[in-house]
Scaffold this motif. Sequence first.
Motif: not given
Length: 202
Positions: A83-98
């Motif tokens: 579950d933790a893996y899927n959550e982190a993997n789903g947000l991997k496109e995050a940037t400091p500008d968001q």
Amino acid sequence: MKKYIVIGVIVALVLIIFVSGRSTYNSMVTLDQDVEQAWGKVQVQYQRRLDLIPNMVETVKGYAAHESTTYENVTKARAGLTDAYNEANGLKEATPDQPQTFDKYNQAQQELNRALSIYVNAVREAYPDLKADTQFANLQTVLEGTENRIATERGRYTEVVKEYNVKVKRFPANIWAGIFGFSAKPQFQADAAAATAPKVQF
């Protein structure tokens, strides 16, 4: 004569403003790119960990497939890790500008770190002899190295963001920052549990 003096003063002021604005803008662009580069390196290490976790899970599953009784706790821990893996993997496109997505991504990585630690502890208790398996031993060494790299790159990111934020907040650069659309970047907000990397050691 006075007319030319006034014109000369105005021209001089315009030149000073132009030079100051250009210099400030260029330095902010450079620092902004430094932040992006530092964040990219953090993401590389996060991705490295994401790539290693499935290998670790499969290695444990293959080693322990014949022991169904002790496998239960490991299975529960693996579910939390998944579950933790899927959550982190789903947000991997995050940037400091968001900022909002960035915070969620940071929290997801902290939760993944905790879930990985729980999983490793469950494996250690269920399969103490797994430390003799060469494949798993190599994998845990690489994972430990990855955690150290994550800490190093996060530290570098923190320093670069600090330099950038000081630049865009100091007067008079903050005026130019507002004009050119440069805003402060978010820092990592690590909790006490996330400050300690999981001990993948048997």
